[in-house]
Every structure is written in C-alpha cells, then in structure tokens.
Design an enzyme around this catalytic site. Structure first.
Site, short mmCIF file in Angstrom:
data_model
loop_
_atom_site.label_atom_id
_atom_site.label_comp_id
_atom_site.label_asym_id
_atom_site.label_seq_id
_atom_site.Cartn_x
_atom_site.Cartn_y
_atom_site.Cartn_z
N HIS A 177 -3.09 4.55 3.23
CA HIS A 177 -2.57 5.89 3.47
C HIS A 177 -2.73 6.13 4.97
CE1 HIS A 177 -4.18 6.23 -0.69
NE2 HIS A 177 -3.22 7.08 -0.91
N GLU B 93 4.88 6.11 -7.92
CA GLU B 93 3.71 5.66 -8.69
C GLU B 93 3.38 6.70 -9.76
OE1 GLU B 93 0.39 4.26 -6.33
OE2 GLU B 93 -1.00 4.79 -7.93
N ASP C 150 -10.70 3.48 -11.76
CA ASP C 150 -10.27 2.51 -10.74
C ASP C 150 -11.19 1.29 -10.66
OD1 ASP C 150 -7.98 3.83 -9.92
OD2 ASP C 150 -8.97 4.93 -8.31
N ASP D 263 -9.78 8.43 -14.10
CA ASP D 263 -9.29 7.29 -13.35
C ASP D 263 -10.48 6.59 -12.68
OD1 ASP D 263 -7.39 5.69 -12.21
OD2 ASP D 263 -6.73 7.14 -10.71
N GLU E 284 0.38 1.53 -12.21
CA GLU E 284 -1.08 1.35 -12.10
C GLU E 284 -1.67 1.37 -13.52
OE1 GLU E 284 -3.11 3.34 -8.94
OE2 GLU E 284 -4.93 3.58 -10.12
C1 XUL Z 1 -4.51 7.66 -7.12
C2 XUL Z 1 -3.79 6.46 -6.65
C3 XUL Z 1 -3.42 6.45 -5.21
C4 XUL Z 1 -2.10 5.84 -4.92
C5 XUL Z 1 -1.67 5.95 -3.48
O1 XUL Z 1 -4.83 7.64 -8.45
O2 XUL Z 1 -3.59 5.54 -7.38
O3 XUL Z 1 -4.42 5.81 -4.52
O4 XUL Z 1 -2.09 4.49 -5.26
O5 XUL Z 1 -1.65 7.24 -3.04
CO CO Z 2 -2.61 3.67 -7.12
#
Ligand code: XUL
Ligand code: CO
Length: 480
Positions: A145, A276, A353, A351, A312
């Site tokens: 980003h 996304e 991650d 999330d 994702e």
């Molecule tokens: C948030 C997410 C972000 C995007 C990019 O859940 O996945 O990091 O990938 O803005």
């Molecule tokens: Co993402």
C-alpha cells in the site's frame, strides 16, 4: 485516548530499546543517531538478517527449517516451472509493518532495524531490509500500500514527496534484479478522512482525495514495473442502511473505477486492475462481498473487460464460502487474476490472515489455479502475518517457507490427481447423460419445454445415479 497512544508509543520504544541492547555486532543499532556504516542519513546499508542464509531447496527429508522441502523453483511440474506457477510475493504491510499489536494488546515485535518512528529514513531502512528478505527467500515479487512504504504528511503534496523518495530507493534496489511489484494499492481505510469510505464516502471532498491518492499509487506502481493494481474496499460499504443511499454509493464506486481505468490507459499502465472481495471487517457490510457479488457489480456497470478478481482465502471463508468456491466462481467467469494466499482459523470468526499450512486446502486451491492455466500476470501474494506470539526474526522466513512449501505440495498433489485421472473420469461420467443429442440441444440453449415434455412422455421416469461423493473424497485423499 491520547494517554493510550502515548503509552503504546512508549511501549514500542521500550521494546525497540531492549532490541538495541541485544544487537549483535553486524546489526545496526535501531536509532537514527547510530548511523551505521558510512551513511550519515540514518538510511542504514548493513546486513539486516545476519546468520540467515539464502534459502535453498533441500527436499522433503531435510530437517532444516531454513530450507524448502517441496518448493523447488526451477523444477517443472505440469509443464511449467514451479516459480512460474506461483509467482510468490511478499506483502510489505504484514511482513514489514506488522507489529503484533491487536485491539487488546501492544506491539510484540521489536525488529532490530526498527526505531519506533514513522520517518522517511525509517521507511528507507525498512525498504532495504525488505529487499534483503526477498533476496534471501528467493522471492521476486512484492505488494504494497502507498502508506505502508512511506509516511503520511500534513498535505497531499508532502505525502507524495515522501512516497517518491521511498519509491526512488525501491527502484534503485530493484535495479539489476528481477524483483518487481506483483501489485500496488492505495490505503483508503486507515486515515480518519476515510471513515465513511473513499469512493463511497458521503463527502465529495473525500471522494476527490481518494481519487488523487489512487492516481498517485497507480503512477508509482507503474513506475516500479508493477504487474497489477488492487482495489480493496475495506471502508466501501455501510454500517446501517438507515443513513445510506446504497444506489448512489454504488454508482459512485463504479464512476471511481471507470476513472481509474481511464487514468491507467492515459499513463500507459498495462497492469491488470483487480477487485479484492471481502464481506465485512472493518465495515459491517462491504460492497465487494464475494466473487459473485463483485461479478454482478462489474457486469452492471460494464466493467468486466477491465477488471479481474484477487481472491483471498480468509475473505472467502468470512463470506460463508470455501476458498475453492471463490476461486472457481472467479475462474469460470474469466476473472481469476490473483490470490492473496492465507487462511483463517475455523474457531475464530475474523480475518486472522494466517499462512496457509493445510495441504488439503492447498491442493483445492491449486486445482483451480491449474485449471486456470496459472495466474500470470497475477500470482500468490502472502497476505499473511506472523502470530502475535512469534517474535524471532527467523520466524518471518519460516512462515513464508512453510506457506510456499504447502502450496508446492498442493501443486504436486494436483499433478498426481491429473496423472491418475480417476477424479476427472468420475466427474465426466456424472454428466454423461448430457453427452447426447438432447443434451447438446439443451446446452445450445435450444431445449424448449415442449420438446422436453415429449421426451419425458417417451422415456418415463429417469434413472438417477449416485453422486459418488465418498469415492471422490477417497480419490482426492489418496493424492495428499
Ligand atoms: C484486508 C486485505 C488488504 C488487501 C489490500 O483484509 O486483505 O490487505 O489485500 O488492501
Ligand atoms: Co488481501
């Protein structure tokens, strides 16, 4: 609130200080006064990961955590080198900006190169660490980003100048390597101005600010040779419909995306634009809910030729789907552009991650990718972070190695399934009644109801075969 901020800042400074004390001779003291090497700017050029070698493939029997057991970049599987199937990417925001902080707790990570500031010098030092990390890992793509890589300033032009300075360094570090961004994006969710959204904000000034920010982020992505550009709308949605004009917001979002397409063409950026999907978090309802919703939106506004999807896995499960479902929905509609490779936790509803380490899940993911013929110009971006409790520098490497090995096992398993052929045969047989004259008529859109009624009168009650789910699962399982 201010006190809390001050406390957090103090705590992170303390953590950095304790890291300073533990520094080895090769490691730069993490404060701007220390000026490692000959560099008087504080933009240190030393080694960031002393003791970590270049990660090599050692095969499945290796016990070395700093080696690949299944990912062998140059090995050809299903007609393509592994590195070309995956096109792995490091997500700058998690790997280099993740602090381990959560809504209940302070940062836990104290990387030796961090000095607790958000200065441009710190941003440059961090960028150097990132390039050494990618080099040692053998990964040649990265995602960012705008605000991860360079600090926000008081005005947009000062902020852009910060970004230009760090991007210039990244460009220099890319020189002579094959490293380029897989994608760039604008961070339109952190700053308070975006509390109602960017492109869907109720304030025109914010819409314009978001446009200016995306304009600049597209420019720098293009300048760095980026292959894609992502739109993730974490604040593009609503908290309640009582105060929201949903149609107007969606029209604004479409206008924004169309303007991005126009600007992309104007600057000669040939990268793919990616949406996304995510259903919620941070916003209660996000407009890009899932792949099907995003597809419907793109169709309505005539944007299907200009956008693909970045799927994702953790977002997929948040929307109540499997990752495989989202990948297949994107793929069959010609929209599978990129994967943010991660996973959630079956017991946690947000999330998380996490790095994907489930071999069965990785095999399902790779089934879609192989059917898609790969992802290029997209790839696999590790939108995944270390657990809060993982605090060693080597954990950054181990996490990526493990994620890459898991997906590599997935690819190898798909090769086994294809070679074996029985799963494809099971699916073929299941639909074989359509491999007939009437089936062809139906599939050509010419199976009118009168004709079909006549056939039913002639055939009588149809025979219905078993779906063979357990057999399908047995075959799948035998490839793992
Ligand atoms: C948030 C997410 C972000 C995007 C990019 O859940 O996945 O990091 O990938 O803005
Ligand atoms: Co993402």
């Amino acid at each position: 609130m201010k006190e809390v901020h001050r406390f957090m800042l103090l705590l992170s400074l303390c953590l950095s200080l304790s890291a300073c004390i533990a520094l080895s001779a090769n490691t730069c003291p993490a404060d701007l006064e220390a000026k490692c090497g000959d560099d008087s700017s504080g933009d240190w050029k030393g080694e960031f990961f002393p003791g970590i070698p270049k990660i090599k493939y050692e095969g499945p029997s290796s016990k070395n955590p700093l080696s690949y057991k299944w990912y062998n970049a140059e090995e050809v599987v299903l007609g393509k080198k592994m590195k070309d199937w995956f096109r792995f990417s490091v997500a700058f925001w998690h790997t280099f900006r993740g602090t381990g902080a959560d809504p209940f707790g302070a940062p836990t990570k104290s990387w030796p190169w961090e000095d607790g500031t958000n200065s441009v010098d710190m941003a440059k030092r961090r960028m150097r660490a990132h390039f050494e990390f990618m080099d040692k890992l053998g990964v040649n793509r990265w995602c960012f980003h705008d605000r991860d890589i360079a600090p926000d300033a008081k005005t947009l032009s000062e902020t852009n100048a910060n970004l230009d300075e760090v991007v210039e360094l990244a460009k220099e570090l890319q020189k002579g390597t094959d490293i380029i961004p897989l994608w760039g994006t604008a961070q339109l969710f952190m700053h308070p101005r975006y509390m109602h959204g960017g492109a869907t904000s109720s304030e025109l000034g914010v819409y314009a600010y978001a446009a200016a920010q995306v304009k600049k982020a597209m420019e720098v992505t293009h300048y760095l040779g980026g292959e894609n550009y992502v739109f993730w709308g974490g604040r593009e949605g609503y908290q309640t419909l009582l105060n929201t004009d949903m149609k107007r917001e969606l029209d604004h979002l479409a206008a924004f995306l169309q303007a991005a397409v126009d600007y992309k063409k104007k600057i000669g950026f040939n990268g793919t634009l990616l949406i996304e999907p995510k259903p919620q978090e941070p916003t209660k309802h996000q407009y890009d809910w899932d792949a099907a919703t995003s597809f419907a939106f793109l169709q309505k506004y005539g944007l299907t030729e200009e956008f693909k999807l970045n799927i994702e896995c953790n977002h997929a499960t948040l929307s109540g789907h499997s990752c495989h479902h989202e990948l297949e929905t994107a793929r069959i509609n010609g929209l599978l552009g990129n994967i943010d490779a991660n996973t959630g936790d079956p017991q946690i509803g947000w999330d998380t991650d996490q790095f994907l380490t489930d071999i069965s899940e990785a095999t399902l993911v790779m089934l879609s990718v192989v059917r898609n013929g790969g992802l290029a110009p997209g790839g696999f971006n590790f939108d995944a972070k270390l657990r809060r409790e993982s605090t060693d520098v080597e954990d950054m490497f181990i996490a990526h190695i493990s994620g890459m090995d898991t997906l590599a096992r997935g690819l190898r398993n798909v090769a086994k399934l294809i070679e074996d052929g029985s799963l494809a045969e099971l699916v073929r047989k299941r639909y074989q009644s359509f491999d007939s004259e009437i089936g062809a008529l139906i599939e050509a859109g010419k199976g009118d109801f009168e004709t079909l009624e006549k056939k039913v009168m002639e055939w009588g009650e149809p025979t219905v075969s078993s779906a063979k789910q357990e057999l399908a699962e047995m075959i799948f399982q035998s490839a793992l």
